[in-house]
Motif scaffolding. Structure first.
Motif, PDB file in Angstrom:
ATOM      1  N   SER A 881      28.763  14.040  -9.324  1.00 60.13           N
ATOM      2  CA  SER A 881      29.921  14.597  -8.612  1.00 60.13           C
ATOM      3  C   SER A 881      29.516  14.973  -7.193  1.00 60.13           C
ATOM      4  O   SER A 881      28.332  14.965  -6.848  1.00 60.13           O
ATOM      5  CB  SER A 881      30.460  15.822  -9.344  1.00 60.13           C
ATOM      6  N   ILE A 882      30.494  15.354  -6.396  1.00 57.18           N
ATOM      7  CA  ILE A 882      30.265  15.636  -4.992  1.00 57.18           C
ATOM      8  C   ILE A 882      30.843  17.004  -4.646  1.00 57.18           C
ATOM      9  O   ILE A 882      31.814  17.457  -5.246  1.00 57.18           O
ATOM     10  CB  ILE A 882      30.917  14.544  -4.104  1.00 57.18           C
ATOM     11  N   VAL A 883      30.238  17.692  -3.675  1.00 58.71           N
ATOM     12  CA  VAL A 883      30.710  18.989  -3.196  1.00 58.71           C
ATOM     13  C   VAL A 883      31.154  18.817  -1.742  1.00 58.71           C
ATOM     14  O   VAL A 883      30.462  18.188  -0.951  1.00 58.71           O
ATOM     15  CB  VAL A 883      29.593  20.051  -3.293  1.00 58.71           C
ATOM     16  N   CYS A 884      32.292  19.395  -1.386  1.00 57.58           N
ATOM     17  CA  CYS A 884      32.810  19.273  -0.030  1.00 57.58           C
ATOM     18  C   CYS A 884      32.291  20.398   0.853  1.00 57.58           C
ATOM     19  O   CYS A 884      31.940  21.478   0.370  1.00 57.58           O
ATOM     20  CB  CYS A 884      34.346  19.303  -0.047  1.00 57.58           C
ATOM     21  N   ALA A 892      26.523  31.300  -2.157  1.00 62.87           N
ATOM     22  CA  ALA A 892      26.504  30.254  -3.184  1.00 62.87           C
ATOM     23  C   ALA A 892      25.079  29.730  -3.375  1.00 62.87           C
ATOM     24  O   ALA A 892      24.339  29.547  -2.416  1.00 62.87           O
ATOM     25  CB  ALA A 892      27.436  29.119  -2.796  1.00 62.87           C
ATOM     26  N   VAL A 893      24.711  29.503  -4.632  1.00 65.49           N
ATOM     27  CA  VAL A 893      23.385  28.977  -4.967  1.00 65.49           C
ATOM     28  C   VAL A 893      23.523  27.506  -5.335  1.00 65.49           C
ATOM     29  O   VAL A 893      24.323  27.151  -6.220  1.00 65.49           O
ATOM     30  CB  VAL A 893      22.746  29.773  -6.126  1.00 65.49           C
ATOM     31  N   LEU A 894      22.762  26.655  -4.660  1.00 62.69           N
ATOM     32  CA  LEU A 894      22.856  25.208  -4.863  1.00 62.69           C
ATOM     33  C   LEU A 894      21.462  24.618  -5.009  1.00 62.69           C
ATOM     34  O   LEU A 894      20.460  25.236  -4.641  1.00 62.69           O
ATOM     35  CB  LEU A 894      23.556  24.547  -3.672  1.00 62.69           C
ATOM     36  N   THR A 895      21.417  23.421  -5.549  1.00 64.68           N
ATOM     37  CA  THR A 895      20.166  22.653  -5.563  1.00 64.68           C
ATOM     38  C   THR A 895      20.302  21.513  -4.576  1.00 64.68           C
ATOM     39  O   THR A 895      21.389  20.973  -4.368  1.00 64.68           O
ATOM     40  CB  THR A 895      19.860  22.087  -6.959  1.00 64.68           C
ATOM     41  N   GLY A 896      19.199  21.173  -3.945  1.00 62.75           N
ATOM     42  CA  GLY A 896      19.209  20.098  -2.963  1.00 62.75           C
ATOM     43  C   GLY A 896      17.859  19.439  -2.846  1.00 62.75           C
ATOM     44  O   GLY A 896      16.900  19.812  -3.532  1.00 62.75           O
ATOM     45  N   LYS A 897      17.774  18.486  -1.958  1.00 59.45           N
ATOM     46  CA  LYS A 897      16.543  17.727  -1.746  1.00 59.45           C
ATOM     47  C   LYS A 897      16.168  17.821  -0.281  1.00 59.45           C
ATOM     48  O   LYS A 897      17.016  17.656   0.608  1.00 59.45           O
ATOM     49  CB  LYS A 897      16.749  16.269  -2.148  1.00 59.45           C
ATOM     50  N   VAL A 898      14.881  18.094  -0.028  1.00 56.76           N
ATOM     51  CA  VAL A 898      14.403  18.194   1.352  1.00 56.76           C
ATOM     52  C   VAL A 898      14.555  16.841   2.034  1.00 56.76           C
ATOM     53  O   VAL A 898      14.112  15.812   1.516  1.00 56.76           O
ATOM     54  CB  VAL A 898      12.931  18.659   1.395  1.00 56.76           C
ATOM     55  N   GLU A 899      15.197  16.861   3.200  1.00 59.18           N
ATOM     56  CA  GLU A 899      15.445  15.628   3.944  1.00 59.18           C
ATOM     57  C   GLU A 899      14.421  15.421   5.055  1.00 59.18           C
ATOM     58  O   GLU A 899      13.982  14.316   5.315  1.00 59.18           O
ATOM     59  CB  GLU A 899      16.858  15.693   4.533  1.00 59.18           C
ATOM     60  N   PRO A 903       8.824  21.814  12.802  1.00 54.46           N
ATOM     61  CA  PRO A 903       8.068  23.053  13.053  1.00 54.46           C
ATOM     62  C   PRO A 903       8.906  24.325  12.948  1.00 54.46           C
ATOM     63  O   PRO A 903       8.378  25.393  12.740  1.00 54.46           O
ATOM     64  CB  PRO A 903       7.545  22.862  14.481  1.00 54.46           C
ATOM     65  N   PHE A 904      10.240  24.215  13.122  1.00 52.89           N
ATOM     66  CA  PHE A 904      11.076  25.417  13.098  1.00 52.89           C
ATOM     67  C   PHE A 904      11.819  25.608  11.781  1.00 52.89           C
ATOM     68  O   PHE A 904      12.481  26.626  11.586  1.00 52.89           O
ATOM     69  CB  PHE A 904      12.090  25.392  14.251  1.00 52.89           C
ATOM     70  N   GLY A 905      11.756  24.647  10.879  1.00 53.95           N
ATOM     71  CA  GLY A 905      12.442  24.805   9.608  1.00 53.95           C
ATOM     72  C   GLY A 905      12.528  23.506   8.833  1.00 53.95           C
ATOM     73  O   GLY A 905      11.995  22.475   9.251  1.00 53.95           O
ATOM     74  N   VAL A 906      13.218  23.574   7.695  1.00 52.51           N
ATOM     75  CA  VAL A 906      13.326  22.426   6.791  1.00 52.51           C
ATOM     76  C   VAL A 906      14.803  22.114   6.585  1.00 52.51           C
ATOM     77  O   VAL A 906      15.613  23.012   6.295  1.00 52.51           O
ATOM     78  CB  VAL A 906      12.649  22.737   5.434  1.00 52.51           C
ATOM     79  N   PHE A 907      15.179  20.849   6.735  1.00 54.00           N
ATOM     80  CA  PHE A 907      16.547  20.399   6.495  1.00 54.00           C
ATOM     81  C   PHE A 907      16.679  19.944   5.045  1.00 54.00           C
ATOM     82  O   PHE A 907      15.871  19.146   4.559  1.00 54.00           O
ATOM     83  CB  PHE A 907      16.910  19.257   7.447  1.00 54.00           C
ATOM     84  N   VAL A 908      17.724  20.464   4.376  1.00 51.44           N
ATOM     85  CA  VAL A 908      17.922  20.182   2.958  1.00 51.44           C
ATOM     86  C   VAL A 908      19.283  19.541   2.757  1.00 51.44           C
ATOM     87  O   VAL A 908      20.316  20.044   3.247  1.00 51.44           O
ATOM     88  CB  VAL A 908      17.825  21.482   2.118  1.00 51.44           C
ATOM     89  N   ASP A 909      19.308  18.426   2.042  1.00 50.08           N
ATOM     90  CA  ASP A 909      20.558  17.765   1.678  1.00 50.08           C
ATOM     91  C   ASP A 909      21.108  18.431   0.423  1.00 50.08           C
ATOM     92  O   ASP A 909      20.529  18.318  -0.656  1.00 50.08           O
ATOM     93  CB  ASP A 909      20.291  16.280   1.432  1.00 50.08           C
ATOM     94  N   ILE A 910      22.222  19.141   0.569  1.00 55.11           N
ATOM     95  CA  ILE A 910      22.826  19.822  -0.584  1.00 55.11           C
ATOM     96  C   ILE A 910      24.095  19.112  -1.047  1.00 55.11           C
ATOM     97  O   ILE A 910      24.894  19.661  -1.798  1.00 55.11           O
ATOM     98  CB  ILE A 910      23.147  21.296  -0.239  1.00 55.11           C
ATOM     99  N   GLY A 911      24.287  17.864  -0.591  1.00 63.10           N
ATOM    100  CA  GLY A 911      25.368  17.032  -1.091  1.00 63.10           C
ATOM    101  C   GLY A 911      26.718  17.279  -0.467  1.00 63.10           C
ATOM    102  O   GLY A 911      27.748  16.998  -1.084  1.00 63.10           O
ATOM    103  N   PRO A 955      33.028  25.039  12.634  1.00 64.25           N
ATOM    104  CA  PRO A 955      33.266  24.292  13.892  1.00 64.25           C
ATOM    105  C   PRO A 955      32.055  23.473  14.337  1.00 64.25           C
ATOM    106  O   PRO A 955      32.207  22.347  14.814  1.00 64.25           O
ATOM    107  CB  PRO A 955      33.598  25.403  14.897  1.00 64.25           C
ATOM    108  N   ARG A 956      30.852  24.039  14.188  1.00 58.44           N
ATOM    109  CA  ARG A 956      29.648  23.321  14.616  1.00 58.44           C
ATOM    110  C   ARG A 956      28.981  22.548  13.480  1.00 58.44           C
ATOM    111  O   ARG A 956      27.956  21.910  13.703  1.00 58.44           O
ATOM    112  CB  ARG A 956      28.637  24.314  15.204  1.00 58.44           C
ATOM    113  N   LEU A 957      29.565  22.639  12.278  1.00 56.62           N
ATOM    114  CA  LEU A 957      29.013  21.949  11.101  1.00 56.62           C
ATOM    115  C   LEU A 957      27.545  22.345  10.879  1.00 56.62           C
ATOM    116  O   LEU A 957      26.673  21.494  10.677  1.00 56.62           O
ATOM    117  CB  LEU A 957      29.134  20.429  11.258  1.00 56.62           C
ATOM    118  N   ARG A 958      27.287  23.662  10.904  1.00 54.74           N
ATOM    119  CA  ARG A 958      25.928  24.152  10.697  1.00 54.74           C
ATOM    120  C   ARG A 958      25.880  25.016   9.445  1.00 54.74           C
ATOM    121  O   ARG A 958      26.760  25.856   9.226  1.00 54.74           O
ATOM    122  CB  ARG A 958      25.461  24.975  11.904  1.00 54.74           C
ATOM    123  N   ILE A 959      24.843  24.798   8.647  1.00 53.94           N
ATOM    124  CA  ILE A 959      24.653  25.557   7.411  1.00 53.94           C
ATOM    125  C   ILE A 959      23.254  26.163   7.453  1.00 53.94           C
ATOM    126  O   ILE A 959      22.272  25.445   7.628  1.00 53.94           O
ATOM    127  CB  ILE A 959      24.789  24.657   6.161  1.00 53.94           C
TER     128      ILE A 959
END
Length: 967
Positions: A881-884, A892-899, A903-911, A955-959
């Motif tokens: 399934s997909i989350v919008c 909210a607590v989610l599971t994701g995969k490191v993308e 050096p400043f952080g880690v980007f995670v794909d949470i779907g 607005p900036r699509l930032r999580i």
């Protein structure tokens, strides 16, 4: 009397005395500007020895009868082959160095724990003493029977190569390297600093480890081989650290080489003084070298100090410091000469010379650097005036954080340095280093009252001139030097960290656990040109390719086609590329899966990075592999294979196109390519390849192999059939003893396949052997007999190196095991019984080997036949399934995969179609998994994590996310 002592004496006198470095006596500039580094010992060999074997030298040395001379020749050859024995005095300089190492290894086992301080002249005398008193020394050439045996077993291994290559091969026989590799490291370009100590200070690695690594790299050992099979020599360092040491070593050698070239140039121009020579030989960085040599570079006018010296003012400047009582500046006035026309011009010239002296003094520079280290030095960036008027607003907004930015150079982050540098290169930012005035004041006081205080009383006008000279030196010469050094150091460290992080991300991606045993549908999403499909079998064979138009009003009709294909090939896994239209394609499949449209199949899907897939699809390798397939469909095949076997597929793409780094276009491309290629080689080698089924592209990344050698291996396999054991690798063209040593431990053999092949060929070989009875076919008979004698070796399926096979067999005898039981539970039980009774160290001592070698043997014997180190890493995250984006809420607590990791952080794909960022401050050691063996504190691509949403900026699509734990 034999001519041998005279020969030795001549060789020993070849090095120069310690009055000047040896390279100053050379008049050839071609050697100094040589592009490829050549070890000093090899240069000496070419220059001093004729191209003939050592056997001929011995033959000429002792006039005897014909029979006796033949015997001497035979013995000499055996001595050269036996590399474990002491080297005879008649050998060249390299042989004598090896002899010295053996002596040191026997008498001073821990000599590398401190920096060697033996002068060069004394070292030469020690060699002379050994050679001249060879009758007293116990290191005499041996002609005992064991020599014959060792020469015999090395015969096939050497392929008639020079003895020097065999010496390289067995320096650490049977995986038992000694901690002390011997004596002072000989470098081609000698400096006033010891390279071992300098390397240790730069890398924070122990000196004895640095000395061993220098020796190992000189012997052309690869990083995977060193990291796995030479652990004792490197104190169990990881591959990342080995790469850092290798890069630092190359930088130090570059400085030494450029210093050497500069000295030769200045000597030729007649500008080389003893003071300048000392200053050049003290340089450890390129910045220091440029600073010291800048006044002597050819230019149109030269520096102010040079022009003043040409006017003859240097004696006046030196007199002001040494003997100011007798100094009379008015005597230097020449009314008709520019620069000497009046007292003001004379004083200005003296000031320039003094400032140049102060700025080149090592003690002065060391003091100001130490002073800066204790004070608050900041780096500032502001919006450039030109860019604020004429620049692109979009580009300017990218650097909004750095329009008014200031930070202590000790605390600034690596990614901030790279961002500031990029903004400066785009002429958007203006950058400067701020050194407080207190540093200048304290420095000037110290110079006048301490370091450069005149030996006699100064007149007030001379004291004023001295203070002006110190201030001029600081403002015009020293301050710019410090700024360059700070910026260069910050940039260099940031680039290295960026490249190393890129390498860590790449390793994590390459070692993603493969998905075996299932058919996969790869989908390359698209709008106008449709979505490209490719179905591949569990063995990576292309079963079907097609194009479907899911986003042009034909979605329902295309769903029927997709369902028919999935049912036809029993495929229940869909792999979607993360490019254009990925979000819509994911929603399309998720909707069908939720409606159970593909029943009775339980279909799941995953998202995979398609970075580099389009570049690979039009490459020559892809055309050769899939000649009849459209390039657009090749990308769909590549996407599916990235899940089935990520390593085998991703090695086909140039590493920098895989897209798991930051600022890869801003860093040194040479360093980036070298690091990424090394990481690929490390991953492929440690995973291992089955030589009978692997592709040429995968094979060329094995340690020690390259494109030509991999091609020769494939050609040998096609001509002679599959390889039966590792020994057959020696028959491949271009694969010499050193290459075999580096690659053999990383090549695997499927024993079941080999046994089946051997049983099928046994009768055929027997029938063909009957045809060789005729005398005309005698040569073919010996060849067939050789082929028939090749037998599979169960140890070839393990990570145990051939150099340790005899130890492995003795260990099997000790535990009462059989080589055919490798990987079985019985083997594990037998090993446990012996290890619990004797202990690891006790067992290693009984077998006369090291603990690390024994542990490697135990791992090889107990791991299952199909063991893969990638099973410890995460598999792709399959979803139904997909989350919008709009569904997200704070907390909210989610599971994701490191993308990606930066050096400043880690980007995670949470779907949700947009990756969230975990700031680096939220990644702590307590949240990371303790079970898995982590190479570093940071997370890497492919790892599954549980996160909590901290902030959603729609607005900036930032999580913004917080890490809870690693799954």
């Amino acid at each position: 009397m034999s001519s041998l002592p005279r020969r030795v004496k001549c060789v020993a006198k070849a090095p120069t005395s310690e009055e000047l470095p040896s390279f100053l006596n050379s008049t050839s500039e071609s050697e100094e500007e040589e592009e490829e580094w050549v070890p000093k010992s090899k240069v000496a060999r070419r220059a001093n020895l004729p191209k003939k074997t050592e056997a001929k030298t011995k033959k000429a040395a002792a006039p005897q009868s014909t029979v006796a001379r033949k015997m001497v020749k035979k013995v000499a050859i055996k001595e050269e082959m036996d590399v474990s024995l002491p080297i005879a005095p008649v050998e060249d300089n390299k042989m004598k160095l090896l002899k010295s190492k053996e002596e040191n290894a026997g008498t001073k086992p821990k000599s590398l724990n401190r920096t060697p301080e033996v002068p060069k002249k004394k070292e030469i005398n020690s060699f002379q003493g050994i050679n001249q008193n060879s009758s007293v020394s116990d290191e005499k050439p041996s002609t005992s029977v064991p020599v014959v045996k060792q020469e015999k077993c090395e015969e096939d291994f050497a392929f008639d190569e020079p003895p020097s290559k065999k010496i390289k091969l067995n320096a650490c026989p049977e995986g038992k390297p000694v901690k002390n590799m011997g004596g002072k490291i000989k470098e081609e370009f000698e400096m006033n600093w010891d390279i071992v100590q300098a390397l240790s200070e730069v890398t924070n690695v122990e000196p004895w480890v640095c000395a061993n690594l220098i020796w190992l790299f000189q012997e052309e050992n690869t990083i995977p081989f060193i990291a796995r099979y030479r652990k004792e020599l490197i104190n169990n360092l990881e591959a990342d650290t080995l790469r850092e040491v290798q890069h630092a070593l190359e930088e130090l050698r570059t400085v030494a080489k450029k210093t050497h070239t500069m000295i030769q140039k200045l000597k030729k121009e007649g500008k080389l003084s003893s003071c300048l020579l000392k200053g050049l030989l003290n340089c450890r960085t390129l910045e220091e070298l440029d600073h010291v040599s800048a006044p002597y570079k050819t230019g149109s006018k030269g520096t102010k100090a040079q022009r003043a010296k040409q006017l003859g003012l240097e004696p006046a400047a030196l007199s002001l410091l040494q003997n100011p009582v007798e100094l009379n500046l008015f005597s230097y006035i020449r009314p008709n000469t520019k620069g000497l026309a009046n007292i003001q011009e004379v004083e200005a010239g003296v000031q320039h010379i003094l400032a140049d002296i102060f700025a080149k003094d090592k003690d002065t520079l060391d003091f100001i650097r130490k002073l800066c280290h204790q004070r608050y030095i900041s780096i500032q960036s502001t919006l450039a005036k030109v860019s604020s008027k004429n620049g692109n607003e979009k580009d300017i907004d990218k650097f909004q954080l750095y329009h008014e930015f200031s930070c202590n150079i000790k605390n600034i982050q690596h990614h901030q340095i790279l961002a500031i540098n990029r903004g400066e290169n785009l002429k958007i930012l203006t950058v400067k280093v701020n050194i407080p005035d207190g540093v200048k004041n304290e420095f000037c006081w110290w110079c006048v009252n301490e370091r450069w205080r005149p030996k006699q009383f100064l007149k007030p006008e001379f004291m004023r001139l001295l203070r002006s000279s110190v201030e001029d030196a600081y403002k015009r010469l020293i301050y710019p030097l410090l700024c360059r050094e700070f910026r260069s150091k910050l940039t260099s460290d940031a680039e290295k960290e960026s490249v190393m992080m890129f390498g860590r991300n790449l390793r994590q991606l390459l070692l993603t656990s493969p998905v075996r045993g299932r058919a996969l549908m790869g989908v390359d999403p698209g709008y106008k040109h449709g979505c490209k499909l490719a179905i591949i079998s569990p063995t990576s064979q292309i079963l079907h390719t097609d194009v479907v138009y899911l986003h042009s009003g034909q979605g329902f009709r295309e769903a029927e086609k997709i369902k028919r294909l999935l049912l036809q090939y029993n495929c229940s896994t869909v792999v979607i590329g993360n490019g254009t239209a990925c979000r819509e394609t994911e929603a399309y499949f998720a909707d069908l899966i939720m409606k159970k449209y593909f029943a009775p199949l339980d279909v799941v899907y995953c998202i995979v990075s398609e970075a580099g897939a389009s570049i690979y699809s039009v490459s020559p390798e892809a055309s050769k592999e899939m000649p009849d397939l459209d390039p657009n469909l090749r990308s769909a095949v590549s996407i599916a294979r990235r899940v089935q076997d990520p390593l085998a597929e991703l090695v086909k793409i140039e590493p920098k196109h895989i897209g798991v780094g930051m600022y890869q276009h801003d860093v040194s491309q040479t360093l980036l390519k070298a690091t990424l290629d090394s990481v690929v080689e490390e991953c492929v080698s440690f995973v291992g390849v089955d030589i009978n089924i692997c592709s040429e592209i995968l094979l060329r990344h094995i340690a020690g192999l390259n494109t030509n050698r991999a091609k020769n291996i494939i050609e040998w396999r096609e001509k002679n059939g599959p390889f039966i054991n590792r020994e057959q690798l020696k028959e491949v063209k271009g694969l010499g003893p050193k290459t075999f040593q580096q690659c053999a431990g990383f090549i695997r053999f499927n024993q079941e396949y080999i046994k089946t092949f051997c049983s099928n060929k046994k009768n055929e070989l027997g029938n063909r052997a009957l045809l060789t009875k005729a005398g005309a076919l005698g040569k073919k008979k010996s060849k067939l007999t050789s082929c028939a004698s090749q037998q599979p070796n169960p140890l070839d399926q393990t990570c145990i190196h051939p150099e340790s096979y005899n130890i492995a067999m003795r260990f099997l005898s000790l535990i009462g095991g059989n080589a055919n039981d490798i990987g079985k539970s019985d083997m594990q039980q037998k090993v446990n019984v012996v290890i619990q009774k004797e202990g690891l160290e006790g067992t290693a001592k009984k077998l006369n080997t090291t603990v690390n070698t024994l542990q490697l043997i135990i791992d090889g014997l107990t791991q299952p036949e199909d063991y893969d180190i990638r099973t410890d890493f995460d598999k792709p995250d399959f979803k139904r399934s997909i989350v919008c984006f709009e569904d997200l809420s704070v907390g909210a607590v989610l599971t994701g995969k490191v993308e990606n990791a930066t050096p400043f952080g880690v980007f995670v794909d949470i779907g949700v179609g947009k990756a969230g960022l975990i700031p680096v401050r939220n990644i702590t050691e307590a949240k990371l998994s303790k079970v898995k063996k982590r190479r570093s504190l940071g997370l890497g691509p492919g790892e599954r994590v549980e996160v909590k949403v901290l902030n959603v900026d729609i607005p900036r699509l930032r999580i913004t996310l917080d890490l809870i734990r690693v799954l």
